[in-house]
Motif scaffolding. Structure first.
Motif, PDB file in Angstrom:
ATOM      1  N   PHE A 214      33.727  21.775  27.845  1.00 40.28           N
ATOM      2  CA  PHE A 214      32.305  21.581  27.534  1.00 40.28           C
ATOM      3  C   PHE A 214      31.629  22.895  27.884  1.00 40.28           C
ATOM      4  O   PHE A 214      32.163  23.666  28.680  1.00 40.28           O
TER       5      PHE A 214
ATOM      6  N   ALA B   6      28.272  15.229  38.216  1.00 37.55           N
ATOM      7  CA  ALA B   6      28.132  13.881  37.657  1.00 37.55           C
ATOM      8  C   ALA B   6      29.015  12.897  38.421  1.00 37.55           C
ATOM      9  O   ALA B   6      28.715  11.712  38.491  1.00 37.55           O
ATOM     10  N   SER B   7      30.109  13.403  38.977  1.00 28.87           N
ATOM     11  CA  SER B   7      30.982  12.542  39.777  1.00 28.87           C
ATOM     12  C   SER B   7      30.248  12.074  41.034  1.00 28.87           C
ATOM     13  O   SER B   7      30.335  10.904  41.409  1.00 28.87           O
TER      14      SER B   7
ATOM     15  N   HIS C 192      34.886   9.024  31.693  1.00 25.62           N
ATOM     16  CA  HIS C 192      35.387  10.145  32.495  1.00 25.62           C
ATOM     17  C   HIS C 192      36.029   9.615  33.789  1.00 25.62           C
ATOM     18  O   HIS C 192      35.633   8.554  34.278  1.00 25.62           O
TER      19      HIS C 192
ATOM     20  N   THR D 130      28.804   5.360  28.954  1.00 26.49           N
ATOM     21  CA  THR D 130      28.743   6.800  28.670  1.00 26.49           C
ATOM     22  C   THR D 130      27.953   7.079  27.399  1.00 26.49           C
ATOM     23  O   THR D 130      28.117   6.391  26.398  1.00 26.49           O
TER      24      THR D 130
ATOM     25  N   THR E 128      31.047  10.697  25.403  1.00 31.26           N
ATOM     26  CA  THR E 128      32.266  10.762  26.217  1.00 31.26           C
ATOM     27  C   THR E 128      32.878  12.164  26.145  1.00 31.26           C
ATOM     28  O   THR E 128      32.675  12.899  25.174  1.00 31.26           O
ATOM     29  N   THR E 129      33.637  12.481  27.171  1.00 27.65           N
ATOM     30  CA  THR E 129      34.233  13.806  27.270  1.00 27.65           C
ATOM     31  C   THR E 129      35.212  14.039  26.119  1.00 27.65           C
ATOM     32  O   THR E 129      35.233  15.113  25.517  1.00 27.65           O
TER      33      THR E 129
ATOM     34  N   ASP F 263      26.268   7.523  32.227  1.00 27.04           N
ATOM     35  CA  ASP F 263      26.775   8.869  32.450  1.00 27.04           C
ATOM     36  C   ASP F 263      26.636   9.651  31.142  1.00 27.04           C
ATOM     37  O   ASP F 263      27.344   9.382  30.174  1.00 27.04           O
TER      38      ASP F 263
ATOM     39  N   ALA G 206      26.695  13.107  31.169  1.00 27.87           N
ATOM     40  CA  ALA G 206      26.855  14.386  31.858  1.00 27.87           C
ATOM     41  C   ALA G 206      26.711  15.561  30.896  1.00 27.87           C
ATOM     42  O   ALA G 206      25.978  16.512  31.139  1.00 27.87           O
TER      43      ALA G 206
ATOM     44  N   HIS H  47      23.956  21.657  34.299  1.00 22.09           N
ATOM     45  CA  HIS H  47      24.919  22.758  34.454  1.00 22.09           C
ATOM     46  C   HIS H  47      26.002  22.762  33.368  1.00 22.09           C
ATOM     47  O   HIS H  47      26.945  23.543  33.445  1.00 22.09           O
ATOM     48  N   LYS H  48      25.869  21.908  32.385  1.00 17.04           N
ATOM     49  CA  LYS H  48      26.799  22.022  31.255  1.00 17.04           C
ATOM     50  C   LYS H  48      26.074  22.730  30.108  1.00 17.04           C
ATOM     51  O   LYS H  48      26.008  23.930  30.070  1.00 17.04           O
TER      52      LYS H  48
END
Ligand SMILES: *Cc1c(COP(=O)(O)O)cnc(C)c1O
Length: 492
Positions: free
Chosen positions: A80, A147-148, A183, A235, A238-239, A265, A267, A299-300
């Motif tokens: 990402f 995010a975790s 995630h 989500t 999703t990642t 989430d 993120a 921060h992404k």
């Protein structure tokens, strides 16, 4: 180092950083070093005498930089985007300059108060409703490391809320819900807290999004077995593939189970909510209608360097009730009377970084329009890449492109061929993509969103991808009648 020496070294450091960015494009995106390379280069222990700064800075160039994979490189399309902007770096310098642990208001009133203001700014920018704002007097936002951490904090708060409502239910009966595409932060939170987890299934036909009926059926089934789902981690983006769980249905089902906390989430994708045209796709209306907590990472894709995970809750008392263990020596009159926030009760640690400063710098320097332009650029570049893939006789889109993420694979091919294809792609130093597997299908991901990425980088990446695809297909003798297919093809 005295002030004048810092002035000199500081200017020199900025020069080196500028040179790094000016030459970034010429570097291999992925670090080419072998495991253990660094230990061989460095002394075995602390130098006896302090070294001059020039020498240390030179080691950064010579020893550290070769071991860096350049996430800021315009041809970085892996995982990402993880943007660092000059605006955010400057904010960081000031935050470091006044370094303090900021755990309560008294530590540094501005650190707490700025976070409250910036979190409200960001919430409004993303379209979160009034409830999530500090000014509502009920909800509010807090900046976390990742995010975790945000999800773990939400799970802790949800667990404590559930236990207060059901004091007779033992912990081993509690279940965290995720989906098979969530995630790993869901599994991590359950592991850390010693809780059971259930990953609900999602289908390719639903673009890997969780449906309300699956959620409902799982709750009913668990209840019959004496198990107690108390949080669902849904989500938005999703990642793996950018799937958006069906919050319209989930929130609706959730009304029948008000004890189940819904954490969203988002993120990676959440910052796209800054643009009104992406809000429907990202289910903003339903987040506003029913999520208990919402997380996205500036921060992404959000122009702010790591770490800047933003978590909002609709009811701040649920966080502070779960996390407040204020010992006497930390009590203050202002906090006891509810006049100020003591952020240590909004997250797991005591000390915290002054993260809001860099986000404040970014939001002020870009403005809403600049922020939106950055998001729109990423989405447009992803669409360009997707359209090139669709026109290629060698490649096909796997799931519909989601915002700035495109998931694709070789056209009409098996898993083995796709693995070989990705293996060849991973050998390239001039572009960096990563892979994923969804319900047994091996795919390649193309994640756009870099600050320095321009259209020419997208086109170059496509050329590389297509050339490698062609070579893979030719190597494997799968190339029969590709031309014919290219003409009569329908895209999925
Ligand atoms: C990147 C990502 C995460 C992990 O973020 P961290 O801040 O590193 O914990 C979680 N969820 C989604 C959907 C992501 O894209």
């Amino acid at each position: 180092m005295d002030i004048e020496e810092f002035r000199k070294q500081g200017y020199a450091a900025i020069d080196r950083i500028c040179d790094y960015y000016a030459t970034l494009e010429e570097r291999p995106v992925v670090s080419q070093v072998e495991p253990g390379y660094l230990r061989k280069l460095l002394p075995e222990s602390v130098p006896e005498e302090g070294e001059p700064m020039e020498q240390i800075a030179q080691s950064f160039q010579d020893d550290i930089l070769p071991g860096i994979t350049h996430w800021q490189h315009p041809s970085f399309f892996a995982y990402f985007p993880s943007n660092a902007t000059f605006e955010s770096m400057l904010g960081e310098m000031y935050a470091t300059c006044v370094n303090n642990p900021g755990f309560n208001w008294t530590c540094s009133p501005a650190a707490t108060e700025l976070e409250g203001v910036v979190m409200d700014w960001a919430a409004k920018m993303l379209g979160l409703q009034e409830d999530f704002l500090h000014t509502s007097g009920k909800g509010g936002g807090v900046m976390q490391t990742t995010a975790s951490d945000s999800a773990l904090t939400a799970v802790v708060a949800a667990r404590s809320r559930y236990q207060r409502a059901h004091p007779d239910i033992s912990l081993d009966k509690l279940v965290v819900y995720t989906t098979t595409q969530t995630h790993s932060l869901g599994a991590k939170a359950a592991l850390v807290l010693g809780l059971s987890i259930r990953a609900l299934p999602v289908e390719a036909d639903d673009q890997y999004a969780l449906r309300g009926e699956v959620f409902k059926a799982a709750v009913e089934e668990d209840k019959l077995k004496g198990r107690h789902p108390f949080i669902l981690i849904a989500t938005v983006g999703t990642t793996s593939s950018g799937a958006v769980d069906r919050l319209d249905e989930i929130v609706d089902v959730g009304k029948d189970y008000p004890d189940i906390w819904i954490h969203v989430d988002a993120a990676w994708a959440g910052v796209a909510l800054a643009c009104p045209e992406f809000r429907e796709q990202a289910m903003l209306e339903h987040i506003n209608a029913g999520a208990h907590s919402f997380c996205t990472n500036f921060h992404k894709w959000g122009l702010t360097h790591f770490d800047a995970s933003t978590l909002w809750v609709r009811n701040r008392a649920l966080l502070t009730t779960a996390l407040d263990i204020t010992p006497e020596f930390l009590r203050t009159k202002a906090a006891d009377t509810g006049l100020v926030i003591d952020y240590r009760n909004w997250h797991l640690a005591l000390g915290r970084r002054f993260r809001s400063l860099k986000l404040w710098f970014v939001l002020r320097a870009y403005g809403l329009s600049g922020f939106q332009a950055h998001i729109r650029k990423g989405v447009a570049q992803a669409q360009l890449f997707a359209s090139l893939i669709q026109q290629s006789p060698y490649l096909q889109i796997f799931t519909p492109p989601s915002l700035s993420l495109v998931v694709f694979r070789l056209r009409d091919s098996d898993e083995a061929a796709n693995r070989v294809f990705f293996g060849h792609l991973a050998d390239r130093a001039d572009v960096y993509l990563t892979h994923t597997e969804m319900n047994g299908k091996f795919c390649v991901r193309f994640a756009v969103g870099g600050v320095h990425t321009e259209e020419k980088h997208i086109r170059h990446a496509f050329e590389v991808v297509e050339e490698v695809a062609k070579r893979t297909i030719e190597e494997r003798g799968l190339g029969v009648s590709l031309e014919a297919e290219a003409e009569g093809r329908t895209d999925n």
